[in-house]
Design a protein around this motif. Sequence first.
Motif, PDB file in Angstrom:
ATOM      1  N   ALA A  62      33.474  89.063  10.185  1.00 14.08           N
ATOM      2  CA  ALA A  62      32.371  89.997  10.422  1.00 14.08           C
ATOM      3  C   ALA A  62      31.057  89.348   9.996  1.00 14.08           C
ATOM      4  CB  ALA A  62      32.608  91.295   9.655  1.00 14.08           C
ATOM      5  N   GLY A  63      30.250  88.975  10.968  1.00 16.60           N
ATOM      6  CA  GLY A  63      28.976  88.330  10.681  1.00 16.60           C
ATOM      7  C   GLY A  63      27.931  89.323  10.208  1.00 16.60           C
ATOM      8  N   VAL A  64      27.397  89.068   9.006  1.00 17.95           N
ATOM      9  CA  VAL A  64      26.320  89.883   8.428  1.00 17.95           C
ATOM     10  C   VAL A  64      25.211  88.939   7.985  1.00 17.95           C
ATOM     11  CG1 VAL A  64      27.900  91.725   7.712  1.00 17.95           C
ATOM     12  CG2 VAL A  64      27.371  89.882   6.128  1.00 17.95           C
ATOM     13  N   VAL A  83      37.008  89.519   7.127  1.00 17.34           N
ATOM     14  CA  VAL A  83      36.380  88.541   6.243  1.00 17.34           C
ATOM     15  C   VAL A  83      34.888  88.534   6.557  1.00 17.34           C
ATOM     16  CG1 VAL A  83      36.259  86.115   5.579  1.00 17.34           C
ATOM     17  CG2 VAL A  83      38.459  87.113   6.239  1.00 17.34           C
ATOM     18  N   PRO A  84      34.061  89.120   5.683  1.00 12.20           N
ATOM     19  CA  PRO A  84      32.620  89.062   5.925  1.00 12.20           C
ATOM     20  C   PRO A  84      32.114  87.627   5.803  1.00 12.20           C
ATOM     21  CG  PRO A  84      33.146  90.788   4.346  1.00 12.20           C
ATOM     22  CD  PRO A  84      34.374  89.948   4.520  1.00 12.20           C
ATOM     23  N   VAL A  85      31.267  87.215   6.736  1.00 14.19           N
ATOM     24  CA  VAL A  85      30.655  85.892   6.697  1.00 14.19           C
ATOM     25  C   VAL A  85      29.147  86.056   6.848  1.00 14.19           C
ATOM     26  CG1 VAL A  85      32.636  84.567   7.511  1.00 14.19           C
ATOM     27  CG2 VAL A  85      31.105  85.570   9.173  1.00 14.19           C
ATOM     28  N   VAL A  86      28.402  85.355   5.991  1.00 14.70           N
ATOM     29  CA  VAL A  86      26.943  85.431   6.079  1.00 14.70           C
ATOM     30  C   VAL A  86      26.526  84.564   7.262  1.00 14.70           C
ATOM     31  CG1 VAL A  86      24.758  84.968   4.923  1.00 14.70           C
ATOM     32  CG2 VAL A  86      26.701  85.866   3.624  1.00 14.70           C
ATOM     33  N   LEU A  87      25.980  85.232   8.279  1.00 17.43           N
ATOM     34  CA  LEU A  87      25.645  84.568   9.528  1.00 17.43           C
ATOM     35  C   LEU A  87      24.368  85.151  10.107  1.00 17.43           C
ATOM     36  CD1 LEU A  87      26.293  82.746  11.977  1.00 17.43           C
ATOM     37  CD2 LEU A  87      27.748  84.588  12.826  1.00 17.43           C
ATOM     38  N   MET A  96      26.781  76.811  10.993  1.00 16.81           N
ATOM     39  CA  MET A  96      27.716  75.741  10.629  1.00 16.81           C
ATOM     40  C   MET A  96      28.611  76.139   9.452  1.00 16.81           C
ATOM     41  SD  MET A  96      27.153  73.752  13.023  1.00 16.81           S
ATOM     42  CE  MET A  96      28.280  72.457  12.570  1.00 16.81           C
ATOM     43  N   SER A  97      28.048  76.832   8.461  1.00 14.00           N
ATOM     44  CA  SER A  97      28.886  77.250   7.329  1.00 14.00           C
ATOM     45  C   SER A  97      29.901  78.309   7.765  1.00 14.00           C
ATOM     46  CB  SER A  97      28.029  77.750   6.168  1.00 14.00           C
ATOM     47  OG  SER A  97      27.347  78.928   6.508  1.00 14.00           O
ATOM     48  N   THR A  98      29.514  79.165   8.687  1.00 18.28           N
ATOM     49  CA  THR A  98      30.453  80.163   9.217  1.00 18.28           C
ATOM     50  C   THR A  98      31.579  79.478   9.979  1.00 18.28           C
ATOM     51  OG1 THR A  98      28.773  81.887   9.340  1.00 18.28           O
ATOM     52  CG2 THR A  98      30.684  82.139  10.779  1.00 18.28           C
ATOM     53  N   LYS A  99      31.235  78.487  10.773  1.00 11.24           N
ATOM     54  CA  LYS A  99      32.253  77.735  11.510  1.00 11.24           C
ATOM     55  C   LYS A  99      33.267  77.119  10.550  1.00 11.24           C
ATOM     56  CE  LYS A  99      32.866  73.699  14.446  1.00 11.24           C
ATOM     57  NZ  LYS A  99      32.248  72.517  15.027  1.00 11.24           N
ATOM     58  N   ALA A 100      32.783  76.490   9.483  1.00 12.79           N
ATOM     59  CA  ALA A 100      33.670  75.864   8.506  1.00 12.79           C
ATOM     60  C   ALA A 100      34.564  76.897   7.823  1.00 12.79           C
ATOM     61  CB  ALA A 100      32.851  75.097   7.470  1.00 12.79           C
TER      62      ALA A 100
END
Length: 148
Positions: A62-64, A83-87, A96-100
């Motif tokens: 979940a991009g936030v 899984v929240p991801v800062v995007l 790029m950090s979200t991709k990883a």
Amino acid sequence: MKFLIAVAFPIIIAIGFQLAIWSAAKQYPVHNEGGILITGASSGIGKHAAEYLAEKGYMVFAGVRSEKKADILKSEVKTGNIVPVVLDVTIPETIMSTKAKIQNVLAEKGNLPLIALVNNAGVSRSKKDNIVDRTRDIFEVNVFGVLS
């Protein structure tokens, strides 16, 4: 002969056309497991889509746009499949950090595939004073962010 031209020939052409379409159509598998990235998932449709897909058993990223929103989402969700991801789709480093992070989590889950991307992030207004800057902000998220 007129019957052949008037009736049979169009039927033969129609059947041939249908066979050509069917043979040319690419078949895509339906996945019943895997990862899904949803941008703009801190509220509204994005959040509801994330919750729904997680309940169906998919691993949802979940991009936030901030750690604060990630923490809020973690406290509100009822399933471990989100899984929240800062995007921020306008900042290449967060992409790029979200991709990883997605690659790492999916590898830990048994090399699950990333099966979908839902480009839901969007803005309809900006806090900038200048019309050009407001328009630029909106385009950065709604157009260029999707392309990133």
